[in-house]
Each structure stands twice: as C-alpha cells, then as structure tokens.
Design a protein around this motif. Structure first.
Motif, short mmCIF file in Angstrom:
data_model
loop_
_atom_site.label_atom_id
_atom_site.label_comp_id
_atom_site.label_asym_id
_atom_site.label_seq_id
_atom_site.Cartn_x
_atom_site.Cartn_y
_atom_site.Cartn_z
N TYR A 77 29.75 -9.79 -21.46
CA TYR A 77 28.52 -9.99 -22.25
C TYR A 77 28.59 -9.24 -23.57
O TYR A 77 29.34 -8.27 -23.74
CB TYR A 77 27.30 -9.47 -21.46
N LYS A 78 27.76 -9.68 -24.46
CA LYS A 78 27.54 -8.94 -25.69
C LYS A 78 26.79 -7.65 -25.36
O LYS A 78 26.03 -7.61 -24.38
CB LYS A 78 26.74 -9.78 -26.69
N SER A 79 26.98 -6.63 -26.15
CA SER A 79 26.41 -5.32 -25.86
C SER A 79 24.89 -5.39 -25.71
O SER A 79 24.19 -5.91 -26.59
CB SER A 79 26.78 -4.33 -26.97
N GLY A 80 24.37 -4.87 -24.55
CA GLY A 80 22.93 -4.83 -24.30
C GLY A 80 22.30 -6.18 -24.17
O GLY A 80 21.09 -6.31 -24.33
N SER A 81 23.08 -7.24 -23.86
CA SER A 81 22.55 -8.60 -23.81
C SER A 81 23.02 -9.30 -22.54
O SER A 81 23.88 -8.81 -21.82
CB SER A 81 23.00 -9.37 -25.05
N ASP A 114 20.14 2.85 -15.80
CA ASP A 114 19.48 3.07 -17.08
C ASP A 114 18.37 2.04 -17.29
O ASP A 114 18.56 0.84 -17.03
CB ASP A 114 20.50 2.95 -18.22
N PRO A 115 17.19 2.48 -17.75
CA PRO A 115 16.08 1.53 -17.96
C PRO A 115 16.36 0.60 -19.14
O PRO A 115 17.13 0.92 -20.05
CB PRO A 115 14.89 2.44 -18.24
N ILE A 116 15.73 -0.55 -19.09
CA ILE A 116 15.88 -1.56 -20.15
C ILE A 116 14.86 -1.29 -21.25
O ILE A 116 13.69 -1.00 -20.98
CB ILE A 116 15.69 -2.98 -19.57
N THR A 117 15.31 -1.43 -22.50
CA THR A 117 14.41 -1.18 -23.65
C THR A 117 14.01 -2.44 -24.39
O THR A 117 13.15 -2.41 -25.26
CB THR A 117 15.10 -0.21 -24.64
N GLN A 118 14.65 -3.58 -24.08
CA GLN A 118 14.32 -4.82 -24.78
C GLN A 118 12.96 -5.35 -24.31
O GLN A 118 12.64 -5.31 -23.10
CB GLN A 118 15.40 -5.86 -24.53
N LYS A 119 12.20 -5.87 -25.25
CA LYS A 119 10.85 -6.32 -24.93
C LYS A 119 10.83 -7.55 -24.04
O LYS A 119 9.91 -7.75 -23.26
CB LYS A 119 10.08 -6.60 -26.22
N ASN A 120 11.82 -8.42 -24.19
CA ASN A 120 11.80 -9.67 -23.42
C ASN A 120 12.46 -9.53 -22.04
O ASN A 120 12.60 -10.52 -21.32
CB ASN A 120 12.50 -10.77 -24.22
N ILE A 121 12.89 -8.34 -21.71
CA ILE A 121 13.47 -8.10 -20.39
C ILE A 121 12.70 -6.94 -19.75
O ILE A 121 12.65 -5.83 -20.28
CB ILE A 121 14.98 -7.74 -20.48
N ARG A 122 12.09 -7.22 -18.61
CA ARG A 122 11.20 -6.23 -18.02
C ARG A 122 11.94 -5.06 -17.38
O ARG A 122 11.54 -3.91 -17.52
CB ARG A 122 10.30 -6.91 -16.98
N ASN A 123 13.00 -5.36 -16.65
CA ASN A 123 13.68 -4.29 -15.91
C ASN A 123 15.10 -4.75 -15.55
O ASN A 123 15.55 -5.83 -15.96
CB ASN A 123 12.90 -3.90 -14.65
N ASN A 124 15.79 -3.96 -14.76
CA ASN A 124 17.16 -4.28 -14.38
C ASN A 124 17.25 -5.50 -13.46
O ASN A 124 18.29 -6.17 -13.42
CB ASN A 124 17.82 -3.08 -13.70
#
Length: 307
Positions: A163-167, A202-212
């Motif tokens: 995957y692309k980083s953080g995506s 690690d928790p997710i920081t992106q707004k369109n992704i709620r959690n792991n």
C-alpha cells in the motif's frame, strides 16, 4: 522231785528265752523287709508319676502334631489352588501376550502410516510453496512470507510493499507482485481465497477512516478488487475481511514488531476433496519434491514453510 521241777522250770524258762530271741530276729527281719518294700513303693510311685507326666506330654505332642498336620493339609490345599490359578493365568497370559503382540504390530503399522502420510504432506507443502514462489524475485520474497499449514496456503504481504504510506490504496510497486500471485490463484481456480487485513495498535488519524477495523477491512477490500478487476479472478472465490489490531504475530512495543503486524494475508484454501487429490499427486520422495522446486527457477528460494 524238787530238783526235777527246778530242772523243768529251767528248761521251760530257757525255752521261753530261746523263743523270745527268735521272735525278735524275725521281727527285725520283717521290719527290714517292710522298709525295703516301702522304699520300692515310693520309687514305684515316683516312676508312675513320671510315666504319667511323660504320657501327658506325649499326648500333648500328638495333639500338636495333629494340628500341624491339619495346617499342612490346609496349606497344601491353598498351594494346589494357587498352582491351578497360576496354570490358568499362564494360559490366559499366553493369550494376552499374543493379543498384545497383535496390538503392537497394528500400532507399528499405524505409526508407519502416519510417517508416510507426514512425509507425503511435507512433499505436498514443498510443491505448493514452489508453485507460489517460483516466479517471485529475491527482492519480492523479502516482503512476501509463504507458509503452508495442513494444506492451507498463507501468503503474507507487508504493508510497505502493498500500500501507499498511511493508505489503503494499492501501490504501483505491488502491482507486479500481485500479478504473479494472481497467476498462481488462477492455476488453482477451484480454490477459495480469503484476503485478510491486519494492523498494528497505532490509532488512525485520517478523517475518513474511523479505526483499525476500517483500515484493515479497506485494505483487504482493495486487494480483492484488484484481483477481480485487474487480474480477472472470479469474485465468487474471493472474500475480504479485516481483523484490525487483534491478530498480532509480534509485540507492538517495537517498530519491528509493529511492521510485522501490519500485513495482509492471502489465504488459499482447497476443499477437502481437492486437498486429497493434492496428496495423491504429491511426490513420493524429497528428491522428487526438490526436483519440482528447482524446475522453472534459476535461483534458490528463501521461503518459510511449516506443517
């Protein structure tokens, strides 16, 4: 006359005196005889008492011997019973030993069957691993971990490669590797394929992704859609699933452990009848399996396989 009377009187007196002396001697002799008889009587009485005591002792000994004889008879009876039981037990023991030998032989045959099955399964694992890795380069194998566990193939892809980083979008770098894995999946077109996403803690920081949970499921879904739309895998064979951070294979306390946990697994599962067919087709020896592994590749494969 007078002298004659005196003479008669003298003779009479002398006779009396002589008679008196003879009686005393007889009396003394009788007394001596009486004492002897009394002594003998006493001795006889003592002998009689001793004889009676001896008889009593002999009677007691006889009674004891009778009791001993009864005890010996009882012991003989018990011994005979023990001997009979031992003979019967020995006969039964021979039967049990024969049965035990049969069971041991049967166990040995079963153990040999397990050994043969294990060897055949190991060969099957080697063949499946070869089929899945022979087209991958050494560099690709650094980010791809292949295991075959009981006929189920697990291909673990690192998130750095996929995957692309953080995506959850598939990277360009992953395209070539996925195309090779898709080719193998096509070769086993009747097998089911589960794509399973996993993350670290690690928790997710992106707004369109709620959690792991979301991230792992979205990543699995991206791989499923790529296999379907770009490589023509039948979607009915595919399943996408996310396990979030709850299926770790390493500690999340270190960067290395987190990197191992961030992975996507492609799980290829044969149906039972297909698995049995694979066992029948597995090479009979490790030499045949080694020959199959080297066919179609020019370099050694660094894979992780277990059974």
């Amino acid at each position: 006359m007078i002298q004659r009377k005196i003479l008669v009187m003298g003779l009479f007196v002398s006779g009396l005196l002589l008679a008196s002396c003879g009686g005393k001697k007889k009396f003394a002799a009788l007394q001596t005889q009486h004492q002897e008889l009394a002594s003998k009587y006493q001795e006889s009485q003592m002998e009689l008492t001793e004889a009676r005591a001896t008889i009593t002792s002999l009677e007691q000994q006889l009674e004891q011997e009778r009791k001993n004889n009864e005890s010996l008879k009882e012991a003989l009876t018990r011994l005979q019973g023990t001997l009979d039981a031992s003979i019967n037990s020995s006969a039964q023991g021979n039967v049990n030993i024969s049965k035990l030998v049969d069971e041991i032989n049967a166990s040995n045959k079963y153990i040999q069957h397990l050994v043969n099955t294990k060897a055949k399964s190991d060969s099957l694992n080697m063949v499946l691993t070869n089929n899945l890795t022979r087209s991958l380069s050494r560099e690709e194998l650094q980010d791809v971990d292949v295991q075959v566990l009981k006929g189920v193939v697990y291909i673990s892809l690192s998130d750095n490669m996929l995957y692309k980083s953080g995506s959850y979008e598939i990277s360009d770098r992953a395209g070539e590797t996925l195309s090779k894995i898709a080719k193998i999946i096509q070769d086993y077109r009747d097998y089911d394929v589960l794509i399973e996403g996993n993350t670290d803690t690690d928790p997710i920081t992106q707004k369109n992704i709620r959690n792991n949970w979301d991230l792992s499921t979205l990543r699995a879904s991206s791989v499923v859609q790529a296999l379907q739309m770009q490589y023509g895998i039948d979607p009915q064979r595919l399943t996408a699933g996310g396990r979030g951070e709850f299926n770790p294979i390493a500690e999340n306390s270190t960067p290395e452990g987190k990197a191992r946990n961030r992975r996507t697994q492609i799980i290829i599962t044969p149906k039972l009848d297909q698995f049995m067919d694979l066992i029948d087709k597995a090479p009979e020896s490790s030499e045949e399996a080694d020959s199959g592994m080297t066919e179609g590749t020019t370099q050694p494969l660094e894979t992780n396989t277990s059974f």
